[in-house]
Design a protein around this motif. Structure first.
Motif, PDB file in Angstrom:
ATOM      1  N   ASP A  52     -19.887  17.384 -18.152  1.00  0.00           N
ATOM      2  CA  ASP A  52     -18.774  15.820 -18.107  1.00  0.00           C
ATOM      3  C   ASP A  52     -19.254  15.047 -19.141  1.00  0.00           C
ATOM      4  N   ASP A  53     -19.764  15.514 -20.172  1.00  0.00           N
ATOM      5  CA  ASP A  53     -20.536  15.195 -21.658  1.00  0.00           C
ATOM      6  C   ASP A  53     -21.647  14.194 -21.620  1.00  0.00           C
ATOM      7  N   GLN A  54     -22.005  14.633 -20.584  1.00  0.00           N
ATOM      8  CA  GLN A  54     -23.949  14.717 -20.516  1.00  0.00           C
ATOM      9  C   GLN A  54     -24.227  15.373 -20.587  1.00  0.00           C
ATOM     10  N   VAL A  55     -25.824  15.385 -21.297  1.00  0.00           N
ATOM     11  CA  VAL A  55     -26.607  16.106 -21.194  1.00  0.00           C
ATOM     12  C   VAL A  55     -27.091  15.837 -20.052  1.00  0.00           C
ATOM     13  N   LEU A  56     -27.604  17.254 -18.698  1.00  0.00           N
ATOM     14  CA  LEU A  56     -28.183  17.793 -17.868  1.00  0.00           C
ATOM     15  C   LEU A  56     -29.734  18.130 -18.366  1.00  0.00           C
ATOM     16  N   SER A  57     -29.587  19.309 -19.107  1.00  0.00           N
ATOM     17  CA  SER A  57     -30.819  19.163 -19.793  1.00  0.00           C
ATOM     18  C   SER A  57     -31.088  19.974 -21.217  1.00  0.00           C
ATOM     19  N   ALA A  58     -31.965  19.714 -22.375  1.00  0.00           N
ATOM     20  CA  ALA A  58     -32.071  20.724 -23.169  1.00  0.00           C
ATOM     21  C   ALA A  58     -33.154  21.201 -23.336  1.00  0.00           C
ATOM     22  N   SER A  59     -33.390  22.242 -23.909  1.00  0.00           N
ATOM     23  CA  SER A  59     -34.675  23.704 -23.731  1.00  0.00           C
ATOM     24  C   SER A  59     -34.413  24.423 -24.846  1.00  0.00           C
ATOM     25  N   ILE A  60     -35.980  24.556 -26.029  1.00  0.00           N
ATOM     26  CA  ILE A  60     -35.812  25.144 -27.023  1.00  0.00           C
ATOM     27  C   ILE A  60     -35.552  26.444 -27.296  1.00  0.00           C
ATOM     28  N   VAL A  61     -34.967  27.329 -28.008  1.00  0.00           N
ATOM     29  CA  VAL A  61     -34.945  29.030 -27.302  1.00  0.00           C
ATOM     30  C   VAL A  61     -36.299  29.386 -28.300  1.00  0.00           C
ATOM     31  N   ARG A  62     -37.483  30.432 -26.912  1.00  0.00           N
ATOM     32  CA  ARG A  62     -38.285  31.044 -27.613  1.00  0.00           C
ATOM     33  C   ARG A  62     -38.145  32.601 -28.218  1.00  0.00           C
ATOM     34  N   GLU A  63     -37.220  32.890 -27.398  1.00  0.00           N
ATOM     35  CA  GLU A  63     -36.444  34.216 -27.481  1.00  0.00           C
ATOM     36  C   GLU A  63     -35.239  34.733 -27.100  1.00  0.00           C
ATOM     37  N   PRO A  64     -34.668  35.753 -27.986  1.00  0.00           N
ATOM     38  CA  PRO A  64     -33.593  35.985 -27.092  1.00  0.00           C
ATOM     39  C   PRO A  64     -32.761  36.895 -24.917  1.00  0.00           C
ATOM     40  N   LEU A  65     -32.189  34.999 -24.993  1.00  0.00           N
ATOM     41  CA  LEU A  65     -32.441  35.877 -23.693  1.00  0.00           C
ATOM     42  C   LEU A  65     -30.653  36.750 -22.981  1.00  0.00           C
ATOM     43  N   SER A  66     -31.505  37.654 -22.621  1.00  0.00           N
ATOM     44  CA  SER A  66     -30.837  38.836 -22.311  1.00  0.00           C
ATOM     45  C   SER A  66     -30.228  38.670 -20.808  1.00  0.00           C
TER      46      SER A  66
END
Length: 833
Positions: A295-309
């Protein structure tokens, strides 16, 4: 004739037996009901939220969200089409239903027109300077809003089901309102928290091409948004509008609590398509940041370290265990197509609801017993017959409520108490007519038949005035008023039925069994026969006295004002109880004053531990009222339990004012129209003046006592008007009858005689009604006390006006007795000769 009488008697007892049978399930416990067919248990009376506790919420479907979403989608579609055709543009923006864009290359106007015409549900126009206006279709927006409302109903039902409340009601009230009623709910705030979230979850890439400061100063670039985190302090992110996956891609969601801390997280599983998109995006964006947005608020933010499959992910954010449970519930039930705003709340703790139910039952029992003793003391055996009729009258009312599935509310029980007081009116009219017939020397059997026959028209007229009043109350639309109106309306009909069937049957059975030739000596209303009061001789004094009282009432209202309830002003009303010791009224006021909630009023409750808090309207729209109640809860919940919460937003209070004003005017107009149609115009004028007198003085009573004037007070005023006209009709019927009988009697003396002849009925009926209302005021609980007190005052004033106002007005407006003496012919006509 004998066979017909037997059939009528059999039908009567069949109806009464069936009514008792219908009420039988209410006397059985749940285990016994489980052994019976389902249709039997469905006949149980359904208590309302004010008797069981729970929450009543009125939600507004924010149609503007549908329009804004369509506008945003259209803006994106316009940009995509122009970029796909490589048409240069600038100034792409949207407002309301209009999207504007300026084509930089004027030679590409035709190509732009062609490209934009393919955007769905819009009309496109442009100017020679390259400015294009794309207007959204009103019909398409209406269709989207209707579809969104239907989806919202389903989502609300799904979220409430997650709470484990299978008997909750979710109803569509009109084009943009949803009613939610959940019985037995002790935590209404959680319900509101669940319904307040749209639940639009998505995973998006954070755009690193522009800095946060540039986005704040110049606005986010096309295709991106500037959003903030939900924690403190909020952190800003520029995120792309395009989602990697959304809530629609979530197959399951479960909360995970950390036993060593207050933090919690959420585990969810993606669908195969969502898993594939996540793997593709993360493979191409190593080192970038992915934000989880709700709802237009950021719950969490994380950096992509590797492909997520993987298909199972965990969200950690700034929420506790309950927040994680609520979020999981929201995601499982799906996103709302538009926001829902709580514009009215009526929440009652189950314990308080149970207390109100006990008080209401006690009030019914005490009023029934008191009225029975009173009427038996005047009519002896006939009073006992009236008491039996009263019992079966209550049985019939409850049976009809059960069969119709009508919810039994506290105002409905108040209506039942009122009917207890009024039900003997028909018996008194009939008994007094029988006494009059017997006094002329007619045989008892003929006197009984004549009494029932001659009382019938008066009973019908009196009943019609009350029915008109309660019908108007019903169509005012407020649920509590409807409960009161339905109960009183059913009671008026069943009262007439019982009087002319069961009462007649019992009186005739008594005659046949005892072979009586005279009325029972236990009838003591003959004490009124020797009274010959000269009411009209003091009419000028009573007019002056009532004029003075009316002026005083006007001054009270204009100078002191009315204590208007939140129904009409908006705002919040909270009833709290101290967890330990007494409620500290000064401390409560100080704490809420520091919270900047305006001129908060705190007064003592019915016990030393209780307090009632009135928070004025905040003036910030619908959400501001809920916020003020939430702030008050946060300030006080450590030391106080919230027993009752009522919050009314400005739109609801405005609608209630309009409905109440219109209903009062239409109700009075309908009542007066009925009197005008049934009587001469002088009678109608008298009824108007008497009724206006009663209502005006009752309003003055509200101003004098400081009783809260709310939507229930409108019900009281209309009921008082109906009752007053009921009493006036009885007097007017006798006046009209005597006008035909006594040709030479002067009008003042004739009116005095008519009032004296109906005095026993007036005194006894008013007394029984006042006894019932007094029981309601004393034993019915705090919630209904103001209604009972105002009704008590209004009924007393109405009794006075039917004698001292309605009668003298006929003299003032020179009612012509000759019309009745000549059967409607003018003096000197050929027919007279």
């Amino acid at each position: 004739m004998l066979q017909s009488a037997r059939w009528k008697s059999a039908a009567l007892w069949l109806v009464l037996f069936a009514s008792l049978l219908v009420l039988l399930p209410n006397l059985l416990v749940q285990k016994q009901l489980e052994r019976l067919p389902a249709w039997v248990s469905s006949l149980r009376l359904v208590p309302g939220l004010d008797l069981t506790g729970g929450s009543h919420l009125l939600l507004k479907f924010e149609r503007a969200d549908i329009e804004n979403d369509r506008l945003s989608a259209t803006v994106d579609a316009v940009g995509q089409r122009l970029r796909a055709e490589r048409i240069p543009y600038s100034g792409l923006s949207g407002s309301g239903r209009i999207v504007e864009v300026r084509i930089s290359d004027l030679g590409r106007l035709s190509a732009a027109q062609s490209a934009l015409s393919d955007v769905a549900d819009v009309s496109v126009t442009h100017q020679p300077d390259g400015l294009f206006r794309i207007e959204l279709s009103g019909g398409a927006l209406n269709a989207a809003a209707a579809q969104g409302m239907a989806e919202a109903l389903d989502v609300v039902r799904a979220r409430i089901d997650e709470l484990g409340m299978p008997n909750a009601k979710v109803l569509r009230e009109n084009a943009d309102h949803i009613v939610v009623q959940v019985a037995g709910l002790s935590n209404p705030q959680r319900l509101k928290d669940l319904l307040a979230q749209r639940g639009r979850l998505s995973a998006r890439l954070v755009d690193d091409a522009v800095s946060l400061q540039q986005a704040i100063e110049n606005g986010a670039p096309a295709g991106t948004q500037l959003l903030y985190s939900i924690g403190e302090p909020p952190i800003g992110y520029v995120v792309r509008r395009a989602a990697i996956f959304t809530g629609n891609d979530i197959v399951s969601a479960e909360p995970v609590a950390d036993n060593q801390s207050d933090e919690a997280s959420l585990d969810f599983t993606l669908s195969p398509d969502g898993k594939t998109r996540l793997a593709d995006v993360t493979r191409e964006n190593i080192g970038r940041t992915i934000a989880i947005v709700l709802d237009d608020q950021v719950l969490s933010a994380s950096i992509v370290r590797e492909p997520l499959s993987i298909d199972s992910l965990r969200i950690t954010g700034d929420f506790d265990a309950e927040g994680a449970v609520n979020l999981a519930t929201v995601l499982r039930s799906g996103a709302l197509p538009a926001s829902l705003t709580v514009i009215e709340e009526r929440s009652i703790e189950p314990a308080l609801g149970a207390s109100s139910a006990r008080a209401a039952v006690i009030a019914v029992c005490v009023s029934a017993l008191a009225v029975t003793v009173f009427i038996a003391s005047f009519y002896g055996l006939f009073g006992a017959i009236a008491a039996i009729g009263l019992f079966f009258n209550l049985v019939l009312i409850l049976a009809v409520l059960s069969l119709a599935g009508i919810v039994m509310t506290l105002p409905g029980i108040a209506g039942m108490v009122l009917i207890i007081g009024m039900a003997v009116d028909s018996n008194v009219l009939i008994y007094e007519r029988i006494r009059e017939e017997a006094a002329t020397g007619r045989p008892l059997a003929e006197a009984v038949e004549g009494g029932f026959l001659r009382a019938s028209s008066t009973i019908v007229d009196a009943g019609m005035t009350m029915l008109i009043a309660v019908l108007v109350l019903f169509f005012l639309g407020s649920a509590p008023l409807q409960g009161f109106a339905v109960t009183v309306g059913i009671g008026i009909v069943t009262t007439g039925f019982v009087a002319f069937t069961l009462t007649r049957w019992m009186v005739k059975r008594w005659m046949r069994f005892t072979r009586a030739t005279h009325l029972p000596r236990s009838i003591r209303t003959g004490i009124f026969d020797g009274i010959n009061l000269r009411f009209m001789s003091i009419r000028n004094y009573t007019f002056m006295a009532t004029a003075a009282l009316s002026i005083a009432a006007a001054l009270l209202v204009s100078v002191g004002g009315m204590n208007l309830g939140i129904d009409f002003t908006g705002g919040s009303m909270l009833q709290v109880e101290a967890k330990e010791g007494r409620a500290d009224l000064v401390n409560i006021a100080d704490r809420l004053e520091e919270a900047n909630l305006g001129d908060v009023t705190v007064r003592a409750g019915r016990t030393p531990a209780m307090a009632t808090i009135r928070i004025p309207p905040q003036g910030g729209g619908e959400n501001a009222e809920q916020t003020s109640a939430l702030v008050a809860r946060g300030e006080l919940e450590a030391d106080y339990d919230f027993q009752r919460v009522e919050v009314v937003g400005p739109s609801v209070s405005g609608n209630l004012i309009s409905a109440a004003s219109l209903g009062l005017v239409l109700g009075l107009a309908a009542l007066i129209a009925y009197i005008w149609a049934r009587f001469e115009w002088q009678f109608a004028i008298g009824a108007i003046i008497a009724t206006a007198h009663d209502i005006f003085l009752t309003i003055g009573f509200f101003a004098l006592t400081g009783l809260e004037f709310n939507i229930g007070s409108i019900a009281a005023l209309l009921t008082i008007a109906g009752y007053s006209l009921n009493d006036t009709v009885v007097v007017y019927d006798r006046i009209r009858e005597n006008l035909k009988r006594y040709r030479q009697m002067p009008l003042p003396i004739l009116i005095d005689a008519s009032i004296n002849q109906t005095l026993s009925r007036t005194v006894l009926t008013s007394a029984t009604t006042l006894i019932a209302l007094a029981a309601l005021a004393v034993f019915g609980g705090e919630v209904i006390r103001a209604f009972a007190l105002s009704m008590f005052f209004g009924i007393a004033i109405g009794t006075f006006s039917s004698i001292y106002i309605a009668g003298p007005v006929l003299i003032l407006f020179k009612l012509r007795p000759d019309r009745y003496r000549l059967g409607g012919r003018k003096p000197g006509s050929a027919a007279e000769a």
